[in-house]
Design a protein around this motif. Structure first.
Motif, PDB file in Angstrom:
ATOM      1  N   LYS A 416       0.785  -1.259   0.017  1.00 53.61           N
ATOM      2  CA  LYS A 416      -0.041   0.079  -0.009  1.00 53.61           C
ATOM      3  C   LYS A 416       0.823   1.292  -0.043  1.00 53.61           C
ATOM      4  O   LYS A 416       1.801   1.193   0.559  1.00 53.61           O
ATOM      5  CB  LYS A 416      -1.115  -0.203   1.286  1.00 53.61           C
ATOM      6  N   ARG A 417       0.409   2.352  -0.816  1.00 54.14           N
ATOM      7  CA  ARG A 417       1.283   3.509  -0.563  1.00 54.14           C
ATOM      8  C   ARG A 417       0.189   4.629  -0.767  1.00 54.14           C
ATOM      9  O   ARG A 417      -0.681   4.580  -1.991  1.00 54.14           O
ATOM     10  CB  ARG A 417       2.291   3.599  -1.784  1.00 54.14           C
ATOM     11  N   GLY A 418       0.513   5.831  -0.412  1.00 51.97           N
ATOM     12  CA  GLY A 418      -0.436   6.998  -0.471  1.00 51.97           C
ATOM     13  C   GLY A 418       0.007   7.854  -1.533  1.00 51.97           C
ATOM     14  O   GLY A 418       1.346   8.116  -1.638  1.00 51.97           O
ATOM     15  N   SER A 420       0.214  11.816  -2.191  1.00 54.62           N
ATOM     16  CA  SER A 420      -0.225  13.042  -1.562  1.00 54.62           C
ATOM     17  C   SER A 420      -0.251  14.183  -2.489  1.00 54.62           C
ATOM     18  O   SER A 420       0.074  14.368  -3.662  1.00 54.62           O
ATOM     19  CB  SER A 420       0.557  13.338  -0.344  1.00 54.62           C
ATOM     20  N   TYR A 453      -8.038   3.834  -2.906  1.00 57.26           N
ATOM     21  CA  TYR A 453      -9.029   4.171  -2.162  1.00 57.26           C
ATOM     22  C   TYR A 453      -8.834   5.624  -1.921  1.00 57.26           C
ATOM     23  O   TYR A 453      -8.011   6.291  -1.518  1.00 57.26           O
ATOM     24  CB  TYR A 453      -8.892   3.589  -0.719  1.00 57.26           C
ATOM     25  N   THR A 467      -2.789  13.011   2.042  1.00 54.21           N
ATOM     26  CA  THR A 467      -2.954  11.845   1.170  1.00 54.21           C
ATOM     27  C   THR A 467      -4.410  12.169   0.460  1.00 54.21           C
ATOM     28  O   THR A 467      -5.365  12.235   0.822  1.00 54.21           O
ATOM     29  CB  THR A 467      -3.162  10.382   1.852  1.00 54.21           C
ATOM     30  N   TYR A 469      -5.359   9.649  -2.259  1.00 55.55           N
ATOM     31  CA  TYR A 469      -5.490   8.426  -2.237  1.00 55.55           C
ATOM     32  C   TYR A 469      -4.733   7.395  -1.888  1.00 55.55           C
ATOM     33  O   TYR A 469      -3.410   7.720  -2.045  1.00 55.55           O
ATOM     34  CB  TYR A 469      -6.243   7.966  -3.441  1.00 55.55           C
ATOM     35  N   SER A 470      -4.746   5.936  -1.713  1.00 58.06           N
ATOM     36  CA  SER A 470      -3.912   5.020  -1.380  1.00 58.06           C
ATOM     37  C   SER A 470      -4.075   4.049  -2.533  1.00 58.06           C
ATOM     38  O   SER A 470      -5.108   3.751  -3.146  1.00 58.06           O
ATOM     39  CB  SER A 470      -4.198   4.204  -0.040  1.00 58.06           C
ATOM     40  N   TYR A 472      -3.352   0.197  -3.677  1.00 54.32           N
ATOM     41  CA  TYR A 472      -3.306  -1.032  -2.925  1.00 54.32           C
ATOM     42  C   TYR A 472      -2.666  -2.173  -4.124  1.00 54.32           C
ATOM     43  O   TYR A 472      -3.535  -2.205  -5.159  1.00 54.32           O
ATOM     44  CB  TYR A 472      -4.647  -1.900  -2.744  1.00 54.32           C
ATOM     45  N   THR A 483       2.489   3.494  -8.768  1.00 54.06           N
ATOM     46  CA  THR A 483       2.962   4.777  -7.995  1.00 54.06           C
ATOM     47  C   THR A 483       3.474   5.803  -8.982  1.00 54.06           C
ATOM     48  O   THR A 483       3.376   7.140  -9.130  1.00 54.06           O
ATOM     49  CB  THR A 483       3.817   4.502  -6.998  1.00 54.06           C
TER      50      THR A 483
END
Lengths: 495, 495
Positions: A416-418, A420, A453, A467, A469-470, A472, A483
């Motif tokens: 998972k990574r946000g 920003s 998300y 953030t 969104y994240s 997944y 990303t």
């Protein structure tokens, strides 16, 4: 006579069989030839590949999975093989390529040949291209719809009305069906909903429902589920519903094309196959949605209404906001979680998804006369907030063979990574297509647990570094890949 | 790393490889996926089929013939496998399907992807359909031609002029190339003629020449043959000449379509690949020929002239009579026999084939300045009647690895039946398409010995019961099949 040799190979596509070079020569057959294979009363047409190694001895016909499934039979069973000439539909496909109109018989011949796998991949592709380049007339669309219905199974449930709903799509996260079906089924309506898997989107309704219950449900089981619960949410591809359509969609998918006439026929064939009497159609309109303008929406509305009229189906069309994703989750598991949050009346439920679902459910309740004009959404809200809708979904999930759990237990991708915000301000726009691209880069729709998300929607205020969104994913590679795309273009416009 | 397992299967088509289910799952690959395979410095793209039987153990990649030939390598060699994303040309194909114009880079990308088998059958078919439905502009045709040339080998012979000839086709029996090439080569010209096999006709020039000599000749051998004899007649498909074109033609063939833009590019690419400086183009015009009217012929002439001009090639266009078959034989062996009769100056040689060949050879001799205006056919006749043309053919046959024999030794189908006139009168017309259909029913072009031999042409007198033509086949079934068609419609109009 040749003996079946089960090869155990899945091609996912056309019907391919293997012949030893000697058997092929004896019969004057070459690779790419079309042959007719008979086993007792069953017959299929397949394309020949030639074996010149020890892989297949003389006297055997090597069967891949797809032809074997159609023909039936086991290792060593005897089959008869004879050359097969080109089917008549080849001439009709050429006619369409030439820009001419097809008649009802020509269309039904093509559809039957496609659904019986009598056309090669090349031939079927040319038909799809021809219908894309040389638009189908209204007559052709209606004939295509009828032919698709006739090529498959139809639902046999003796109830009136039978309700169905459809969204033309293009808006990520827009999984209202998961909420509308339990609401209206809880209101006593019959809604045998069959859905598709994702074609160009990060998740289809079938993919989303599959997070909670099996959707690969046979026609008999589907009928039983609907008789018991009033509703279902299953995968249309599992039942032999308009099988030609799935093959056409496969071709469209590989080129990322979406021909209007075929889309109309495809949607309406599936509705007609479940014998829907009332159809609610949701057309989201937005600059990065499938339908970009009100004008295009109105055109599509009229087309759908005309096909429905000719099929004797009642239809109600709703225009909705397609300018940004609906709900917070994008991707099957994330969307299933959103739906559960709404149905379980969680405070974290995305309000936009809830309100849109209530509006659509309300329209249906009014349309079939279960609520007075303007009172449908109110009734829908009562059903949702009372927990009856969730209990109905639980019934449906159980009837389909799934087990229920709270939204907190939905399994998401383990990487998972946000992403920003690059600046502070207000979210002016979110690009549906960019969101879709990022979710797919993360592994959706193949990986149900991958996706996005969203923490912000249009008009949200955001501070630099917060953030948006994240992402997944289930592999660090895919997370990195997604990303990288998101960092080049987050899909958010902030000003 | 996976080990190569040689499967020994020819599909004739796209590049297919097999993976065990376990290997596929480990790599998140599904059937129909595109993968990149690397062996030392070679790399190919192929489509995955999944094996779930003992056919292929884990750790192996099952290779069919086509990918193995491209990648090289043997049983047990190690290869690397990685997922491959969709090539950029998919977007360009969609663009063309949408009716938009492509630019030079887009076209060359598509052609490179087709020739390297990076596109699936579906994707390539959609490109062909798109170019058929949404006609190619002149710019697109020229870029397509150039891209096709660049995708393949080119002839390296340092001579000027280099002559080539082409007939747009549609007339059965019209095998003038077999006669023109030896005449003009005997006159000292360089004519590296590569021909096609039959696509929709009962025989191509390559099929016909193959009755007398191998035509499956490599580029190096072709260069040697031309250097020694001045000419050759080989199969274009054997040398890697515009390989994308062969794949496009395969799609067109399966639907029996013939897109003008692609046809222009296809013809001109092959001429440009042999570095032709002078091209003679024969356009037969007739009601049942490919070109039906003088107007259509003029249009085609202008298109060819424009492409030639842009490629820096000189072109001369001849309109000829395409109203009936040329020569007596239809089918590879029967046409080879006709050509031999003409070249061997037999009294039984079909005069129409001889005269047309002399006219075409004469045009070429005038075009390159070997004969004065109006004197070319005369020079051609001298070369033919002196036996020099036949001796040149013998040289070419020997250089290509064949052996010569008199026309009486040409082997024809062993089943034969005559079709006789239903009434007395004069032959008013012979339908090219009907003749083609009957010859194909008898087994042509696959069976080189099958076909028709005409005893009558237009304007011949015929008595009821006299034989119009004989059908040759190599099986009683095929003879019966062809005879049944001929008895329903002989293709002859007598009044």
């Amino acid at each position: 006579m040749l003996k079946i040799r089960v090869m155990g190979v899945t091609t996912g596509g056309p019907l391919i069989i293997l012949l030893s070079r000697r058997d092929a020569e004896k019969r004057d057959l070459h690779f790419g030839d079309r042959i007719l294979i008979r086993r007792s009363r069953k017959r299929i047409t397949a394309i020949v590949d030639i074996v010149h190694s020890k892989l297949l001895p003389t006297g055997y016909i090597g069967m891949f999975d797809e032809p074997l499934k159609k023909l039936g039979g086991r290792e060593g069973d005897l089959v008869e093989v004879s050359p097969e000439s080109k089917p008549a539909s080849i001439g009709y496909i050429k006619k369409k390529l030439d820009g001419k109109r097809l008649n009802e018989k020509e269309i039904s011949t093509i559809v039957a040949d496609i659904s019986e796998d009598r056309l090669s991949e090349t031939e079927a592709s040319c038909f799809v291209s021809a219908c894309y380049c040389n638009r189908l007339s209204m007559n052709e669309i209606v004939w295509l719809t009828r032919a698709m219905v006739e090529s498959g199974e139809v639902l046999r449930i003796n109830r009136t009305p039978i309700v169905d709903l459809h969204c033309v799509g293009g808006v990520p996260g827009n999984r209202t069906t998961m909420i509308v079906v339990p609401i209206i089924a809880a209101a006593g309506l019959t809604v045998p909903k069959t859905s598709s898997r994702a074609i160009t989107s990060p998740a289809g309704t079938a993919d989303t429902m599959e997070v909670l219950a099996p959707v690969d449900v046979s026609m008999r089981k589907l009928e039983a589920v609907v008789k018991r619960t009033g509703g279902c949410i299953t995968w249309g591809g599992a039942i032999n519903l308009a099988p030609a359509d799935d093959k056409i969609i496969r071709v469209e998918h590989s080129l990322n094309i979406d021909a209007e006439g075929q889309m109309l026929a495809s949607v309406m064939a599936k509705k007609h196959s479940v014998r829907a009497s009332h159809l609610l159609l949701d057309i989201p309109i937005g600059p990065n949605s499938k339908v970009c303008s009100r004008k295009a929406g109105l055109h599509l509305k009229r087309q759908f209404e005309e096909v429905a009229r000719r099929l004797g189906m009642r239809i109600r069309v709703v225009f909705s906001d397609g300018s940004q994703p609906i709900g917070n989750g994008i991707g099957a598991a994330l969307e299933a979680r959103d739906s559960l949050m709404v149905l379980q009346n969680s405070g974290d439920a995305p309000p936009d998804l809830r309100e849109k679902s209530l509006m659509l459910a309300g329209q249906i309740l009014e349309f079939v006369g279960h609520a007075k004009h303007g009172k449908g959404a109110l009734l829908a809200r009562e059903i949702l907030e009372s927990g009856r809708a969730y209990r109905k979904l639980v019934q449906i999930i159980k009837a389909q063979g799934g087990r229920t759990f709270t939204y907190k237990r939905v399994k998401l991708g383990s990487f998972k990574r946000g992403i920003s915000a690059a600046r502070s301000g207000r979210v002016k726009a979110i690009n549906n297509q960019t969101m879709t691209r990022i979710a797919k880069a993360a592994g959706a729709p193949r990986d149900a647990e991958a996706g996005l998300y969203l923490f912000r929607h249009v008009n949200s205020k955001v501070n630099k570094g917060e953030t948006l969104y994240s992402i997944y994913a289930n592999s660090s590679d895919k997370l990195r890949f997604a990303t990288r795309i998101a960092r080049t273009d987050s899909g958010f416009v902030i000003s």
